[in-house]
Design a protein around this motif. Sequence first.
Motif, PDB file in Angstrom:
ATOM      1  N   MET A   1       0.811  -1.202   0.000  1.00 12.80           N
ATOM      2  CA  MET A   1       0.000   0.000   0.000  1.00 12.80           C
ATOM      3  C   MET A   1       0.854   1.266   0.000  1.00 12.80           C
ATOM      4  N   LEU A   2       1.973   1.199   0.690  1.00 12.18           N
ATOM      5  CA  LEU A   2       2.844   2.368   0.771  1.00 12.18           C
ATOM      6  C   LEU A   2       4.119   2.109  -0.014  1.00 12.18           C
ATOM      7  N   ASP A   3       4.447   3.034  -0.895  1.00 10.02           N
ATOM      8  CA  ASP A   3       5.730   2.890  -1.558  1.00 10.02           C
ATOM      9  C   ASP A   3       6.830   3.404  -0.623  1.00 10.02           C
ATOM     10  N   ARG A   4       8.040   3.090  -0.964  1.00 13.28           N
ATOM     11  CA  ARG A   4       9.190   3.405  -0.084  1.00 13.28           C
ATOM     12  C   ARG A   4       9.320   4.913   0.165  1.00 13.28           C
ATOM     13  N   GLN A   5       9.098   5.714  -0.867  1.00 11.55           N
ATOM     14  CA  GLN A   5       9.242   7.160  -0.722  1.00 11.55           C
ATOM     15  C   GLN A   5       8.209   7.720   0.260  1.00 11.55           C
ATOM     16  N   LEU A   6       6.970   7.282   0.136  1.00 13.46           N
ATOM     17  CA  LEU A   6       5.933   7.748   1.054  1.00 13.46           C
ATOM     18  C   LEU A   6       6.205   7.251   2.468  1.00 13.46           C
ATOM     19  N   GLN A   7       6.643   6.013   2.568  1.00 14.57           N
ATOM     20  CA  GLN A   7       6.995   5.455   3.873  1.00 14.57           C
ATOM     21  C   GLN A   7       8.052   6.311   4.564  1.00 14.57           C
ATOM     22  N   GLU A   8       9.074   6.691   3.833  1.00 16.53           N
ATOM     23  CA  GLU A   8      10.147   7.523   4.394  1.00 16.53           C
ATOM     24  C   GLU A   8       9.630   8.903   4.807  1.00 16.53           C
ATOM     25  N   LYS A   9       8.726   9.492   4.007  1.00 15.57           N
ATOM     26  CA  LYS A   9       8.143  10.790   4.360  1.00 15.57           C
ATOM     27  C   LYS A   9       7.338  10.699   5.653  1.00 15.57           C
ATOM     28  N   LEU A  73       3.635   4.374  16.184  1.00 20.81           N
ATOM     29  CA  LEU A  73       4.487   3.206  15.961  1.00 20.81           C
ATOM     30  C   LEU A  73       5.945   3.612  15.741  1.00 20.81           C
ATOM     31  N   VAL A  74       6.172   4.682  14.984  1.00 19.81           N
ATOM     32  CA  VAL A  74       7.534   5.171  14.772  1.00 19.81           C
ATOM     33  C   VAL A  74       8.147   5.587  16.102  1.00 19.81           C
ATOM     34  N   LYS A  75       7.385   6.324  16.910  1.00 21.55           N
ATOM     35  CA  LYS A  75       7.911   6.769  18.210  1.00 21.55           C
ATOM     36  C   LYS A  75       8.188   5.588  19.146  1.00 21.55           C
ATOM     37  N   LEU A  76       7.488   4.470  18.933  1.00 22.34           N
ATOM     38  CA  LEU A  76       7.725   3.267  19.726  1.00 22.34           C
ATOM     39  C   LEU A  76       8.809   2.390  19.096  1.00 22.34           C
ATOM     40  N   ASP A  77       9.515   2.957  18.121  1.00 21.84           N
ATOM     41  CA  ASP A  77      10.630   2.309  17.430  1.00 21.84           C
ATOM     42  C   ASP A  77      10.223   1.049  16.672  1.00 21.84           C
ATOM     43  N   CYS A  78       9.047   1.073  16.108  1.00 17.51           N
ATOM     44  CA  CYS A  78       8.597  -0.031  15.255  1.00 17.51           C
ATOM     45  C   CYS A  78       9.166   0.198  13.860  1.00 17.51           C
ATOM     46  N   GLN A  79      10.077  -0.671  13.457  1.00 18.34           N
ATOM     47  CA  GLN A  79      10.731  -0.542  12.157  1.00 18.34           C
ATOM     48  C   GLN A  79       9.823  -1.064  11.041  1.00 18.34           C
ATOM     49  N   PRO A  80      10.022  -0.614   9.808  1.00 17.56           N
ATOM     50  CA  PRO A  80       9.161  -1.042   8.706  1.00 17.56           C
ATOM     51  C   PRO A  80       9.031  -2.566   8.563  1.00 17.56           C
ATOM     52  N   LEU A  81      10.120  -3.299   8.713  1.00 14.81           N
ATOM     53  CA  LEU A  81      10.038  -4.755   8.594  1.00 14.81           C
ATOM     54  C   LEU A  81       9.238  -5.366   9.739  1.00 14.81           C
ATOM     55  N   GLU A  82       9.392  -4.809  10.926  1.00 15.22           N
ATOM     56  CA  GLU A  82       8.611  -5.281  12.070  1.00 15.22           C
ATOM     57  C   GLU A  82       7.124  -5.002  11.848  1.00 15.22           C
ATOM     58  N   HIS A  84       5.614  -4.686   8.994  1.00 10.50           N
ATOM     59  CA  HIS A  84       5.160  -5.608   7.947  1.00 10.50           C
ATOM     60  C   HIS A  84       4.844  -6.983   8.550  1.00 10.50           C
ATOM     61  N   LYS A  85       5.730  -7.473   9.389  1.00 11.93           N
ATOM     62  CA  LYS A  85       5.534  -8.777  10.029  1.00 11.93           C
ATOM     63  C   LYS A  85       4.290  -8.763  10.915  1.00 11.93           C
ATOM     64  N   LEU A  86       4.134  -7.715  11.710  1.00 11.27           N
ATOM     65  CA  LEU A  86       2.956  -7.602  12.581  1.00 11.27           C
ATOM     66  C   LEU A  86       1.666  -7.536  11.767  1.00 11.27           C
ATOM     67  N   LEU A  87       1.696  -6.774  10.683  1.00  5.71           N
ATOM     68  CA  LEU A  87       0.510  -6.683   9.827  1.00  5.71           C
ATOM     69  C   LEU A  87       0.161  -8.034   9.211  1.00  5.71           C
ATOM     70  N   GLU A  88       1.171  -8.763   8.781  1.00  7.72           N
ATOM     71  CA  GLU A  88       0.919 -10.098   8.230  1.00  7.72           C
ATOM     72  C   GLU A  88       0.313 -11.020   9.286  1.00  7.72           C
ATOM     73  N   GLN A  89       0.894 -11.024  10.492  1.00 10.99           N
ATOM     74  CA  GLN A  89       0.399 -11.879  11.572  1.00 10.99           C
ATOM     75  C   GLN A  89      -1.031 -11.528  11.946  1.00 10.99           C
ATOM     76  N   LYS A  90      -1.291 -10.250  12.132  1.00  9.23           N
ATOM     77  CA  LYS A  90      -2.622  -9.815  12.556  1.00  9.23           C
ATOM     78  C   LYS A  90      -3.664 -10.026  11.462  1.00  9.23           C
ATOM     79  N   THR A  91      -3.270  -9.840  10.205  1.00  9.79           N
ATOM     80  CA  THR A  91      -4.204 -10.074   9.101  1.00  9.79           C
ATOM     81  C   THR A  91      -4.559 -11.553   9.024  1.00  9.79           C
ATOM     82  N   GLU A  92      -3.565 -12.407   9.177  1.00  7.81           N
ATOM     83  CA  GLU A  92      -3.821 -13.850   9.158  1.00  7.81           C
ATOM     84  C   GLU A  92      -4.762 -14.245  10.303  1.00  7.81           C
ATOM     85  N   LYS A  93      -4.515 -13.698  11.478  1.00  9.53           N
ATOM     86  CA  LYS A  93      -5.385 -13.978  12.635  1.00  9.53           C
ATOM     87  C   LYS A  93      -6.804 -13.486  12.361  1.00  9.53           C
ATOM     88  N   TRP A  94      -6.908 -12.296  11.803  1.00  6.68           N
ATOM     89  CA  TRP A  94      -8.202 -11.701  11.464  1.00  6.68           C
ATOM     90  C   TRP A  94      -8.960 -12.589  10.480  1.00  6.68           C
TER      91      TRP A  94
END
Length: 102
Positions: A1-9, A73-82, A84-94
């Motif tokens: 959903m987010l490209d790298r440039q938007l993610q960085e912004k 999430l950024v302020k809680l130091d959630c990195q993009p790969l983390e 992504h992993k959380l979104l995958e896990q939660k989506t699968e659970k959902w």
Amino acid sequence: MLDRQLQEKIIQAALLEPKSVQQQFLKLMEESGEAAQAYLASINASGNGYKHLDINATKEELVDSLLVILAILVKLDCQPLELHKLLEQKTEKWLNHQVKDE
């Protein structure tokens, strides 16, 4: 959903945000309320018609909520790969908890 440039912004904006995490949680509640108000107005719910908001206003308010969540999430130091992993896990659970038609 987010490209790298938007993610960085988004990450840059979140890091520049002066609000504390606690203040951002309060901001999230404000934005959620605004999204609910916009949706109620868009469906002409009783007492909300005078606001003249449509579904596009609802979408904009939901994006505001999403940006606040991402900033937290950024302020809680959630990195993009983390994230992504959380979104995958939660989506699968959902998906696993969805009622299946038989």
